[in-house]
Design a protein around this motif. Structure first.
Motif, PDB file in Angstrom:
ATOM      1  N   UNK A  93       0.843  -1.199   0.000  1.00  0.00           N
ATOM      2  CA  UNK A  93       0.000   0.000   0.000  1.00  0.00           C
ATOM      3  C   UNK A  93       0.875   1.244   0.000  1.00  0.00           C
ATOM      4  N   UNK A  94       1.902   1.261   0.863  1.00  0.00           N
ATOM      5  CA  UNK A  94       2.802   2.421   0.929  1.00  0.00           C
ATOM      6  C   UNK A  94       3.491   2.651  -0.414  1.00  0.00           C
ATOM      7  N   UNK A  95       3.999   1.578  -1.029  1.00  0.00           N
ATOM      8  CA  UNK A  95       4.702   1.736  -2.296  1.00  0.00           C
ATOM      9  C   UNK A  95       3.794   2.191  -3.417  1.00  0.00           C
ATOM     10  N   UNK A  96       2.579   1.644  -3.469  1.00  0.00           N
ATOM     11  CA  UNK A  96       1.706   1.903  -4.616  1.00  0.00           C
ATOM     12  C   UNK A  96       0.832   3.139  -4.464  1.00  0.00           C
ATOM     13  N   UNK A  97       0.656   3.642  -3.234  1.00  0.00           N
ATOM     14  CA  UNK A  97      -0.232   4.793  -3.047  1.00  0.00           C
ATOM     15  C   UNK A  97       0.350   6.054  -3.695  1.00  0.00           C
ATOM     16  N   UNK A  98       1.649   6.025  -3.953  1.00  0.00           N
ATOM     17  CA  UNK A  98       2.281   7.120  -4.699  1.00  0.00           C
ATOM     18  C   UNK A  98       1.583   7.325  -6.042  1.00  0.00           C
ATOM     19  N   UNK A  99       1.273   6.216  -6.712  1.00  0.00           N
ATOM     20  CA  UNK A  99       0.657   6.321  -8.036  1.00  0.00           C
ATOM     21  C   UNK A  99      -0.804   6.761  -7.968  1.00  0.00           C
ATOM     22  N   UNK A 129       4.880  18.129  -2.229  1.00  0.00           N
ATOM     23  CA  UNK A 129       6.017  17.219  -2.076  1.00  0.00           C
ATOM     24  C   UNK A 129       6.745  17.436  -0.753  1.00  0.00           C
ATOM     25  N   UNK A 130       6.964  18.684  -0.373  1.00  0.00           N
ATOM     26  CA  UNK A 130       7.680  18.966   0.878  1.00  0.00           C
ATOM     27  C   UNK A 130       6.902  18.437   2.079  1.00  0.00           C
ATOM     28  N   UNK A 131       5.600  18.736   2.134  1.00  0.00           N
ATOM     29  CA  UNK A 131       4.791  18.226   3.239  1.00  0.00           C
ATOM     30  C   UNK A 131       4.757  16.693   3.237  1.00  0.00           C
ATOM     31  N   UNK A 132       4.747  16.111   2.055  1.00  0.00           N
ATOM     32  CA  UNK A 132       4.741  14.659   1.959  1.00  0.00           C
ATOM     33  C   UNK A 132       6.022  14.033   2.474  1.00  0.00           C
ATOM     34  N   UNK A 133       7.168  14.568   2.043  1.00  0.00           N
ATOM     35  CA  UNK A 133       8.459  14.033   2.503  1.00  0.00           C
ATOM     36  C   UNK A 133       8.610  14.197   4.017  1.00  0.00           C
ATOM     37  N   UNK A 134       8.175  15.328   4.540  1.00  0.00           N
ATOM     38  CA  UNK A 134       8.285  15.547   5.990  1.00  0.00           C
ATOM     39  C   UNK A 134       7.383  14.578   6.755  1.00  0.00           C
ATOM     40  N   UNK A 135       6.188  14.319   6.221  1.00  0.00           N
ATOM     41  CA  UNK A 135       5.286  13.371   6.883  1.00  0.00           C
ATOM     42  C   UNK A 135       5.896  11.976   6.923  1.00  0.00           C
ATOM     43  N   UNK A 136       6.560  11.577   5.829  1.00  0.00           N
ATOM     44  CA  UNK A 136       7.225  10.262   5.809  1.00  0.00           C
ATOM     45  C   UNK A 136       8.372  10.227   6.813  1.00  0.00           C
ATOM     46  N   UNK A 137       9.207  11.274   6.815  1.00  0.00           N
ATOM     47  CA  UNK A 137      10.374  11.297   7.696  1.00  0.00           C
ATOM     48  C   UNK A 137       9.996  11.267   9.176  1.00  0.00           C
ATOM     49  N   UNK A 138       8.866  11.881   9.521  1.00  0.00           N
ATOM     50  CA  UNK A 138       8.470  12.003  10.930  1.00  0.00           C
ATOM     51  C   UNK A 138       7.427  10.969  11.348  1.00  0.00           C
ATOM     52  N   UNK A 147       0.009   8.740   4.106  1.00  0.00           N
ATOM     53  CA  UNK A 147      -0.473  10.075   3.770  1.00  0.00           C
ATOM     54  C   UNK A 147       0.642  10.896   3.126  1.00  0.00           C
ATOM     55  N   UNK A 148       1.843  10.806   3.683  1.00  0.00           N
ATOM     56  CA  UNK A 148       2.979  11.515   3.104  1.00  0.00           C
ATOM     57  C   UNK A 148       3.274  11.054   1.692  1.00  0.00           C
ATOM     58  N   UNK A 149       3.228   9.749   1.490  1.00  0.00           N
ATOM     59  CA  UNK A 149       3.487   9.195   0.161  1.00  0.00           C
ATOM     60  C   UNK A 149       2.419   9.648  -0.837  1.00  0.00           C
ATOM     61  N   UNK A 150       1.174   9.723  -0.387  1.00  0.00           N
ATOM     62  CA  UNK A 150       0.077  10.196  -1.239  1.00  0.00           C
ATOM     63  C   UNK A 150       0.297  11.648  -1.653  1.00  0.00           C
ATOM     64  N   UNK A 151       0.733  12.496  -0.710  1.00  0.00           N
ATOM     65  CA  UNK A 151       0.984  13.908  -1.020  1.00  0.00           C
ATOM     66  C   UNK A 151       2.122  14.056  -2.020  1.00  0.00           C
ATOM     67  N   UNK A 152       3.190  13.280  -1.830  1.00  0.00           N
ATOM     68  CA  UNK A 152       4.302  13.314  -2.792  1.00  0.00           C
ATOM     69  C   UNK A 152       3.794  12.892  -4.169  1.00  0.00           C
ATOM     70  N   UNK A 153       2.911  11.895  -4.218  1.00  0.00           N
ATOM     71  CA  UNK A 153       2.351  11.450  -5.487  1.00  0.00           C
ATOM     72  C   UNK A 153       1.534  12.527  -6.182  1.00  0.00           C
ATOM     73  N   UNK A 154       0.745  13.283  -5.409  1.00  0.00           N
ATOM     74  CA  UNK A 154      -0.034  14.390  -6.001  1.00  0.00           C
ATOM     75  C   UNK A 154       0.893  15.413  -6.648  1.00  0.00           C
ATOM     76  N   UNK A 155       1.946  15.772  -5.940  1.00  0.00           N
ATOM     77  CA  UNK A 155       2.923  16.706  -6.500  1.00  0.00           C
ATOM     78  C   UNK A 155       3.598  16.138  -7.733  1.00  0.00           C
TER      79      UNK A 155
END
Length: 492
Positions: A93-99, A129-138, A147-155
């Protein structure tokens, strides 16, 4: 039919965005026509000014973000699964939610780029993308990382459309092909360097590193001009002329290019706004089959399974994941660069045929590696087979199948359908990407050898599809391409 028929039959051979490498990227159509005189020095032989180079570099920072997002899940897999306690299904789910996010971004990208401009869309995408990467890191729990991965995918979905469009709209005709292919090269660099970083830093640090190119683009957007074509399209003619002068140089004669932009803008105004359903008309059947078909075969050939889970493949085959991913870096970038050089020399079809045949062979090698491992035979060479197979696949895909389907898609549809066709093809591409990236881990658990033999078969079908249906578009005008694909549509 009236004037609209004339536009469809003839004026559509002059696209708003000239196709890299096509005859439309030259001002003279072979008979010294008036278009040569109109363009003059305004766009045909312009050099790459520092502003054009800077603008392109800022834009392709977004391409790097695209690549780093795609490459992240492979080196991060073991760390995230251990730290957050994820199962194989949860990590899929984490890997594919990007798409999923990318599909959302891609669907709205065209309208957003037309509404707030190319620069505004790039900046907006990087906030995601920034909010997404920060959500993943934290993240401390799985849903926060998702959720972070989804935001990065939207960007990423927004960037996949707006970056090549912006570059194509700001560069001179004689340099447009070379500059637009830098987009694909930087995606490759993003994937490759993320693999490389993953060999030395943990998954949280990689996510924080992912915010750096996002910040670079946001900062750089302050110093680059908006697309003069977009400004002309929304009626800001003075601002368009000023932006074009800035891009071409203080003393450059831009009168010809300004006239060309006005001509294209007027052509667009005379065409009614098409709907997505118009693309399914019989006259576009061949173009639709080629455009969608290439995207389906590109994705179901297994590229995102290998890109997202390269480490898993190496470990399953008994090979070092760090050595394997570093070797992938050493193959991807040079082969992508080679594809950029050869695209306008050898043509699209030969590169696609070689590329798809290579991906077929690469998947076959990986499948044989897992088959021999299951049979407990040739245990010393099975890891080598896996490494060779992944490297052959990666190099072959980078050579042609990675970028050329997008080039062909931009060439085979007329200007009044490019928006609808682009949205449909992009949606199909990301949907296929999601299906493969989500299902890959389950397929590997089912039968590793069978998974790669299936991918190899699809790549073999791609060879036949290209040989039978895909036209060679190098050095041809859009009218010539459409006449060969839809002869009943073009007026004679």
């Amino acid at each position: 039919m009236g004037s609209r028929g004339n536009i469809e039959a003839g004026e559509l051979s002059s696209p708003l965005l000239d196709v890299p490498g096509g005859r439309n990227s030259c001002a003279d159509d072979g008979d010294g026509s008036s278009r040569s005189k109109q363009s003059g020095s305004g766009g045909e032989n312009s050099s790459a000014t520092s502003v054009v180079v800077l603008s392109t570099l800022v834009a392709v920072s977004g391409s790097y973000v695209f690549g780093s997002a795609v490459g992240y899940s492979s080196p991060a897999r073991s760390g995230i699964m251990d730290d957050l306690g994820l199962s194989v299904a949860e990590y899929s789910v984490f890997g594919s939610i990007l798409t999923i996010g990318a599909m959302i971004g891609a669907v709205v990208s065209g309208r957003m780029a037309d509404y707030i401009g190319r620069r505004g869309t790039m900046g907006f995408s990087q906030i995601f993308c920034i909010f997404g990467w920060l959500a993943i890191a934290l993240s401390k729990v799985a849903w926060w990382a998702d959720l972070g991965r989804l935001l990065v995918g939207c960007g990423m979905g927004l960037l996949s459309y707006v970056v090549p469009v912006y570059i194509a709209e700001i560069t001179p005709k004689n340099l447009r092909g070379a500059f637009t292919t830098v987009h694909q090269l930087m995606i490759c660099c993003g994937v490759s360097l993320t693999y490389l970083f993953g060999a030395f830093v943990n998954w949280r640090a990689m996510a924080l590193i992912g915010t750096i190119p996002c910040s670079v683009q946001i900062f750089g957007l302050v110093f680059i001009p908006e697309s003069p074509r977009w400004l002309a399209k929304i009626g800001q003619e003075k601002e368009s002329e000023a932006a074009l002068q800035h891009l071409r140089g203080k003393n450059a004669d831009t009168s010809g290019e300004e006239a060309e932009i006005r001509d294209y803008t007027e052509t667009l105004k005379r065409l009614s706004e098409p709907s997505i359903l118009d693309i399914f008309q019989r006259r576009y059947a061949h173009s639709l089959l080629v455009g969608v078909g290439l995207m389906v075969l590109q994705q179901f050939g297994g590229v995102n399974g290998i890109a997202f889970y390269a480490s898993t493949i190496f470990i399953s085959a008994g090979f070092s994941d760090s050595i394997g991913t570093i070797a992938m870096v050493g193959v991807q970038i040079p082969m992508t660069a080679l594809g950029v050089v050869l695209m306008d020399k050898s043509g699209r079809r030969p590169l696609l045929l070689v590329s798809s045949a290579g991906t077929c062979l690469g998947c076959l090698f990986v499948g044989l590696s897992f088959l021999l491992q299951d049979l407990q035979g040739w245990s010393q060479v099975t890891p080598v087979f896996a490494l060779v197979g992944v490297l052959v696949y990666t190099g072959s895909f980078s050579l042609g199948m990675g970028g050329i389907p997008w080039v062909i898609m931009s060439e085979i549809f007329p200007i009044n359908m490019k928006g609808s066709a682009g949205s449909l093809v992009t949606l199909v591409s990301w949907l296929g990407s999601w299906i493969v990236s989500y299902a890959f881990n389950f397929l590997m658990d089912w039968n590793s050898a069978g998974t790669f033999f299936m991918f190899s078969s699809i790549c073999g079908v791609t060879v036949l599809f290209v040989a039978k249906l895909v036209p060679e578009t190098k050095g041809r005008t859009l009218e010539e391409i459409q006449a060969s694909m839809n002869p009943f549509f073009v007026k004679r």
